[in-house]
Design an enzyme around this catalytic site. Structure first.
Site, PDB file in Angstrom:
ATOM      1  N   GLY A  46       2.505   5.550  -2.611  1.00 53.05           N
ATOM      2  CA  GLY A  46       3.526   5.110  -3.552  1.00 53.05           C
ATOM      3  C   GLY A  46       2.936   4.147  -4.548  1.00 53.05           C
ATOM      4  O   GLY A  46       1.888   3.531  -4.296  1.00 53.05           O
ATOM      5  N   GLN A  51       2.634  -2.371 -10.883  1.00 55.61           N
ATOM      6  CA  GLN A  51       1.273  -2.315 -10.341  1.00 55.61           C
ATOM      7  C   GLN A  51       0.255  -1.808 -11.357  1.00 55.61           C
ATOM      8  O   GLN A  51      -0.946  -1.930 -11.133  1.00 55.61           O
ATOM      9  CB  GLN A  51       1.225  -1.433  -9.089  1.00 55.61           C
ATOM     10  CG  GLN A  51       1.959  -2.053  -7.906  1.00 55.61           C
ATOM     11  CD  GLN A  51       1.819  -1.182  -6.680  1.00 55.61           C
ATOM     12  OE1 GLN A  51       2.589  -0.256  -6.500  1.00 55.61           O
ATOM     13  NE2 GLN A  51       0.818  -1.446  -5.869  1.00 55.61           N
ATOM     14  N   CYS A  90      -0.811  -2.156   0.689  1.00 58.82           N
ATOM     15  CA  CYS A  90      -0.414  -2.089  -0.716  1.00 58.82           C
ATOM     16  C   CYS A  90      -1.666  -1.940  -1.570  1.00 58.82           C
ATOM     17  O   CYS A  90      -2.660  -2.639  -1.343  1.00 58.82           O
ATOM     18  CB  CYS A  90       0.325  -3.366  -1.095  1.00 58.82           C
ATOM     19  SG  CYS A  90       0.846  -3.400  -2.810  1.00 58.82           S
ATOM     20  N   LEU A  91      -1.614  -1.036  -2.551  1.00 50.59           N
ATOM     21  CA  LEU A  91      -2.780  -0.820  -3.417  1.00 50.59           C
ATOM     22  C   LEU A  91      -3.115  -2.071  -4.226  1.00 50.59           C
ATOM     23  O   LEU A  91      -4.245  -2.209  -4.693  1.00 50.59           O
ATOM     24  CB  LEU A  91      -2.524   0.365  -4.364  1.00 50.59           C
ATOM     25  CG  LEU A  91      -2.397   1.744  -3.687  1.00 50.59           C
ATOM     26  CD1 LEU A  91      -2.012   2.799  -4.717  1.00 50.59           C
ATOM     27  CD2 LEU A  91      -3.690   2.135  -2.969  1.00 50.59           C
TER      28      LEU A  91
HETATM   29 ZN   LIG Z   1       2.631  -2.075  -2.980  1.00 53.71          ZN
END
Ligand SMILES: [Zn+2]
Length: 160
Positions: A46, A51, A90-91
């Site tokens: 996701g 981001q 999380c990326l």
């Molecule tokens: Zn994230």
């Protein structure tokens, strides 16, 4: 195909509330395409627009299930049930993971890239991904709500 740069903690943009998308323009559609390209390139499940440094309410999710790629504009959780507790990453926070309590099932409403209203119900990983990505639109990271955050090795194991 355009892969954007993923913003990492502690960038301020990750802590801000994203703005509603008022008009679906070719630029909005291009951002969605780039978000999916960027998510797949990074092997994530996701990604939220903040981001990649864009404070607009847009997410993409693909947990590898029968839904395939889900693109949502102005997504909202309309119902949530049950509970799950487990690891999340999380990326934007590479090298870490945390144990996070989430609803087991959520129903999410939003617009697709053509402005049509769509609804998805997800359980387990899909439910977790929806909650994680929608949190990003409100400037909330999993590390803000995790019961425990820990460093992981490049292989994804918890560091001793
Ligand atoms: Zn994230």
């Amino acid at each position: 195909m355009a892969i954007r740069i993923i913003v990492h903690e502690p960038d301020e943009v990750l802590h801000q509330v994203a703005k509603e998308v008022k008009h679906i323009t070719p630029n909005v559609q291009k951002i969605l395409t780039d978000m999916a390209d960027t998510m797949y390139d990074a092997e994530g499940v996701g990604l939220a627009a903040p981001q990649i440094g864009i404070l607009k309410r847009m997410i993409v999710v693909d947990v590898g299930d029968e839904h395939g790629l889900i693109e949502l504009i102005n997504p909202e959780i309309v119902s949530a049930e049950g509970e799950q507790f487990g690891p999340e990453g999380c990326l934007s926070i590479p090298g870490y993971r945390g144990d996070v309590r989430r609803a087991m099932e959520v129903t999410v409403k939003g617009l697709d890239r053509n402005g049509k209203e769509v609804t998805y119900t997800g359980t387990e990983l899909l439910a977790r991904a929806f909650q994680h990505e929608i949190d990003h639109l409100n400037g909330v990271l999993y590390t803000d709500i995790a019961e425990r955050v820990y460093e992981i090795t490049p292989e994804g194991q918890e560091k001793e």
